[in-house]
Design an enzyme around this catalytic site. Structure first.
Site, PDB file in Angstrom:
ATOM      1  N   HIS A 210      -4.291   0.447  12.465  1.00 21.23           N
ATOM      2  CA  HIS A 210      -4.433  -0.997  12.198  1.00 21.23           C
ATOM      3  C   HIS A 210      -3.108  -1.719  11.985  1.00 21.23           C
ATOM      4  O   HIS A 210      -3.089  -2.935  11.805  1.00 21.23           O
ATOM      5  CB  HIS A 210      -5.314  -1.221  10.967  1.00 21.23           C
ATOM      6  CG  HIS A 210      -4.640  -0.816   9.681  1.00 21.23           C
ATOM      7  ND1 HIS A 210      -4.650   0.466   9.213  1.00 21.23           N
ATOM      8  CD2 HIS A 210      -3.922  -1.531   8.781  1.00 21.23           C
ATOM      9  CE1 HIS A 210      -3.976   0.538   8.080  1.00 21.23           C
ATOM     10  NE2 HIS A 210      -3.511  -0.661   7.795  1.00 21.23           N
TER      11      HIS A 210
HETATM   12  C1  UD1 Z   1      -3.137  -5.320   4.939  1.00 16.53           C
HETATM   13  C2  UD1 Z   1      -1.809  -4.854   4.381  1.00 16.53           C
HETATM   14  C3  UD1 Z   1      -1.514  -3.460   4.844  1.00 16.53           C
HETATM   15  C4  UD1 Z   1      -2.653  -2.519   4.540  1.00 16.53           C
HETATM   16  C5  UD1 Z   1      -3.959  -3.082   5.030  1.00 16.53           C
HETATM   17  C6  UD1 Z   1      -5.053  -2.208   4.486  1.00 16.53           C
HETATM   18  C7  UD1 Z   1      -0.268  -6.738   4.172  1.00 16.53           C
HETATM   19  C8  UD1 Z   1       1.004  -7.341   4.651  1.00 16.53           C
HETATM   20  N1  UD1 Z   1      -0.715  -5.682   4.835  1.00 16.53           N
HETATM   21  O1  UD1 Z   1      -3.019  -5.376   6.336  1.00 16.53           O
HETATM   22  O2  UD1 Z   1      -0.369  -2.995   4.153  1.00 16.53           O
HETATM   23  O3  UD1 Z   1      -2.400  -1.304   5.187  1.00 16.53           O
HETATM   24  O4  UD1 Z   1      -4.139  -4.410   4.533  1.00 16.53           O
HETATM   25  O5  UD1 Z   1      -6.164  -2.205   5.275  1.00 16.53           O
HETATM   26  O6  UD1 Z   1      -0.805  -7.205   3.209  1.00 16.53           O
HETATM   27  N2  UD1 Z   1      -9.712  -9.416   8.391  1.00 16.53           N
HETATM   28  C9  UD1 Z   1     -11.054  -9.589   8.573  1.00 16.53           C
HETATM   29  N3  UD1 Z   1     -11.887  -9.100   7.601  1.00 16.53           N
HETATM   30  C10 UD1 Z   1     -11.436  -8.463   6.497  1.00 16.53           C
HETATM   31  C11 UD1 Z   1     -10.063  -8.277   6.342  1.00 16.53           C
HETATM   32  C12 UD1 Z   1      -9.197  -8.771   7.305  1.00 16.53           C
HETATM   33  O7  UD1 Z   1     -11.512 -10.155   9.549  1.00 16.53           O
HETATM   34  O8  UD1 Z   1     -12.246  -8.058   5.643  1.00 16.53           O
HETATM   35  C13 UD1 Z   1      -8.788 -10.007   9.363  1.00 16.53           C
HETATM   36  C14 UD1 Z   1      -7.972 -11.130   8.700  1.00 16.53           C
HETATM   37  O9  UD1 Z   1      -8.613 -12.333   8.764  1.00 16.53           O
HETATM   38  C15 UD1 Z   1      -6.673 -11.087   9.464  1.00 16.53           C
HETATM   39  C16 UD1 Z   1      -6.571  -9.640   9.950  1.00 16.53           C
HETATM   40  O10 UD1 Z   1      -7.842  -9.031   9.763  1.00 16.53           O
HETATM   41  O11 UD1 Z   1      -6.738 -11.948  10.533  1.00 16.53           O
HETATM   42  C17 UD1 Z   1      -5.509  -8.853   9.220  1.00 16.53           C
HETATM   43  O12 UD1 Z   1      -5.787  -8.824   7.826  1.00 16.53           O
HETATM   44  P1  UD1 Z   1      -4.598  -8.870   6.765  1.00 16.53           P
HETATM   45  O13 UD1 Z   1      -5.164  -8.785   5.410  1.00 16.53           O
HETATM   46  O14 UD1 Z   1      -3.678 -10.009   7.076  1.00 16.53           O
HETATM   47  O15 UD1 Z   1      -3.717  -7.588   7.094  1.00 16.53           O
HETATM   48  P2  UD1 Z   1      -4.120  -6.076   7.239  1.00 16.53           P
HETATM   49  O16 UD1 Z   1      -3.830  -5.655   8.627  1.00 16.53           O
HETATM   50  O17 UD1 Z   1      -5.473  -5.863   6.698  1.00 16.53           O
HETATM   51  N1  UDP Z   2     -10.625   4.091   4.710  1.00 16.04           N
HETATM   52  C1  UDP Z   2     -11.934   3.734   4.474  1.00 16.04           C
HETATM   53  N2  UDP Z   2     -12.684   3.303   5.524  1.00 16.04           N
HETATM   54  C2  UDP Z   2     -12.195   3.189   6.790  1.00 16.04           C
HETATM   55  C3  UDP Z   2     -10.847   3.536   7.008  1.00 16.04           C
HETATM   56  C4  UDP Z   2     -10.082   3.967   5.943  1.00 16.04           C
HETATM   57  O1  UDP Z   2     -12.429   3.836   3.353  1.00 16.04           O
HETATM   58  O2  UDP Z   2     -12.935   2.762   7.678  1.00 16.04           O
HETATM   59  C5  UDP Z   2      -9.831   4.544   3.556  1.00 16.04           C
HETATM   60  C6  UDP Z   2      -8.941   5.734   3.780  1.00 16.04           C
HETATM   61  O3  UDP Z   2      -9.649   6.955   3.592  1.00 16.04           O
HETATM   62  C7  UDP Z   2      -7.909   5.516   2.705  1.00 16.04           C
HETATM   63  C8  UDP Z   2      -7.750   4.013   2.673  1.00 16.04           C
HETATM   64  O4  UDP Z   2      -8.932   3.488   3.275  1.00 16.04           O
HETATM   65  O5  UDP Z   2      -8.423   5.900   1.434  1.00 16.04           O
HETATM   66  C9  UDP Z   2      -6.534   3.584   3.437  1.00 16.04           C
HETATM   67  O6  UDP Z   2      -6.533   2.206   3.597  1.00 16.04           O
HETATM   68  P1  UDP Z   2      -5.823   1.482   4.802  1.00 16.04           P
HETATM   69  O7  UDP Z   2      -5.580   2.429   5.901  1.00 16.04           O
HETATM   70  O8  UDP Z   2      -6.613   0.272   5.072  1.00 16.04           O
HETATM   71  O9  UDP Z   2      -4.456   0.976   4.154  1.00 16.04           O
HETATM   72  P2  UDP Z   2      -3.053   1.693   3.885  1.00 16.04           P
HETATM   73  O10 UDP Z   2      -3.294   2.929   3.121  1.00 16.04           O
HETATM   74  O11 UDP Z   2      -2.412   1.907   5.203  1.00 16.04           O
HETATM   75  O12 UDP Z   2      -2.298   0.681   3.114  1.00 16.04           O
END
Ligand code: UD1
Ligand code: UDP
Length: 363
Positions: A210
């Site tokens: 992601h």
């Molecule tokens: C964020 C974190 C990243 C973490 C990840 C965990 C930052 C800079 N990055 O990245 O470190 O690894 O979360 O998963 O904060 N969206 C949805 N539904 C949701 C959540 C997000 O549609 O429930 C969409 C948002 O609207 C946005 C995109 O996904 O357009 C990205 O979401 P965002 O929270 O900006 O960053 P992540 O890639 O989730």
């Molecule tokens: N995870 C989850 N559901 C999913 C994918 C990941 O519960 O569909 C869990 C995963 O096992 C780990 C955490 O989410 O515990 C990691 O989160 P993510 O990869 O979103 O963020 P990061 O750790 O890179 O910040």
């Protein structure tokens, strides 16, 4: 009773919060602020439900937009809550935009900040949004709680000293706690994008991907998909909403039928997949640690190591987002050492709360 405000917003933070909050609330009054950064049920609500996390006192409903928009709006709204609640400390996890916004709001109001996962670094590369958040948060924090020795070392190199404490990793707490409570029923939660149930193959690889670095253009995700499509078993891939549309389109265009796209799953299902998979392919900071906890070989598709402790003996290897490199790393030899436990003893939450208590006792 001292009042602690905790700010969370993203999936991995809910998991850490689940472990820490239950210990924290034994002796502190916790006020929980959810920024709203993640908001789909299977990115947020499901974790609160299955991990018994108390309902947030505030949900700010802020998500999407540019990094600046999101962080700026959060800063404004968190400040309002802090002015109202006047907590004695702000507690933060990890490296998301919610983390940085909380840190900035608190330090401007002279509220001490406690940062869990302090010192975690990818080598100071400021092109990565999480690295910016980590460095800035650490530099305004009063209490630096590091998960690993490498975190402590980075903090010392950046000039911190008396505020650093090695506490272990609350993700390891969660992994130990949850792994012991799985019975296979959690896998019924696996669903395709049309909501239909997915039955898990006997042998499979578990992939998550992601990061904006890998998923914001077609080329890199397509290379990753090409690698996954040539593996000897199917690949289960819960797709983050960020790249849902791109993943569906590329899989279809490439005919990559070896990849099973599923909706994001809850924590128990994810841990169950980790424990059952042949190998893990990811760009997630959390999942690469979980692969290590479960002693599963992992290939991290990313340019730099954020959790160097997992990189010993080939257990976790970095790969470029290129088919041949990913496949070569998946084939490389791996050796796990049972006695090497760099992420603590599964009781990091207690150590975190102990350091918060000691912070007040020292004053
Ligand atoms: C964020 C974190 C990243 C973490 C990840 C965990 C930052 C800079 N990055 O990245 O470190 O690894 O979360 O998963 O904060 N969206 C949805 N539904 C949701 C959540 C997000 O549609 O429930 C969409 C948002 O609207 C946005 C995109 O996904 O357009 C990205 O979401 P965002 O929270 O900006 O960053 P992540 O890639 O989730
Ligand atoms: N995870 C989850 N559901 C999913 C994918 C990941 O519960 O569909 C869990 C995963 O096992 C780990 C955490 O989410 O515990 C990691 O989160 P993510 O990869 O979103 O963020 P990061 O750790 O890179 O910040």
């Amino acid at each position: 009773m001292k009042k602690i405000c905790t700010v969370v917003g993203a999936r991995p933070q809910f998991i850490k919060l689940a472990m820490v909050s239950r210990v924290l609330r034994r002796e502190f009054r916790e006020v929980l602020i959810h920024t709203g950064q993640h908001y789909d049920h299977n990115m947020s609500g499901i974790f609160f439900e299955e991990m018994d996390i108390p309902k947030p006192d505030y949900n700010l409903g802020i998500s999407g937009g540019t990094h600046g928009q999101m962080t700026g709006q959060m800063l404004i709204e968190i400040e309002k809550v802090l002015l109202k609640e006047r907590p004695d400390m702000l507690l933060l996890f990890g490296d998301t935009n919610s983390t940085l916004a909380g840190a900035l709001a608190a330090v401007k109001l002279h509220i001490p900040v406690c940062h869990v996962e302090a010192g975690n670094r990818g080598g100071g590369i400021l092109e990565n949004p999480e690295e910016i958040n980590r460095i800035l948060t650490d530099h305004v924090s009063s209490l630096h709680l590091a998960c690993t020795v490498s975190g402590v070392d980075f903090l010392k190199r950046e000039g911190f000293s008396s505020s650093i404490h090695l506490v272990g990793d609350p993700m390891y707490d969660a992994f130990c706690y949850c792994s012991a409570r799985l019975d296979g029923s959690e896998l019924a939660e696996l669903k395709g994008f049309d909501g239909s149930p997915i039955s898990l193959p006997e042998d499979f690889y578990y992939m998550t991907c992601h990061r904006q670095e890998n998923t914001d253009t077609d080329e890199k995700l397509d290379q990753i998909f090409q690698a996954m499509n040539s593996l000897d078993a199917q690949v289960i891939y819960p797709v983050h909403p960020r790249n849902h549309e791109r993943a569906v389109r590329l899989r279809e265009a490439g005919g990559y039928e070896n990849i099973i796209l599923v909706l994001p799953v809850g924590y128990k299902t994810s841990i169950s997949l980790v424990n059952r998979a042949k190998k893990i392919i990811t760009d997630s900071g959390g999942l690469q640690r979980e692969a290590f906890f479960a002693q599963k070989p992992c290939v991290t598709v990313f340019d730099w190591a954020v959790w160097p402790e997992t990189m010993v003996n080939g257990c976790n290897q970095l790969a470029k987002p290129q088919k041949e490199d990913i496949l070569a790393k998946l084939d490389a030899p791996v050796q796990f050492n049972l006695s090497y436990q760099p992420f603590g003893d599964g009781h990091s939450a207690e150590k975190i709360v102990e350091q918060i208590r000691t912070y007040w006792n020292r004053r």
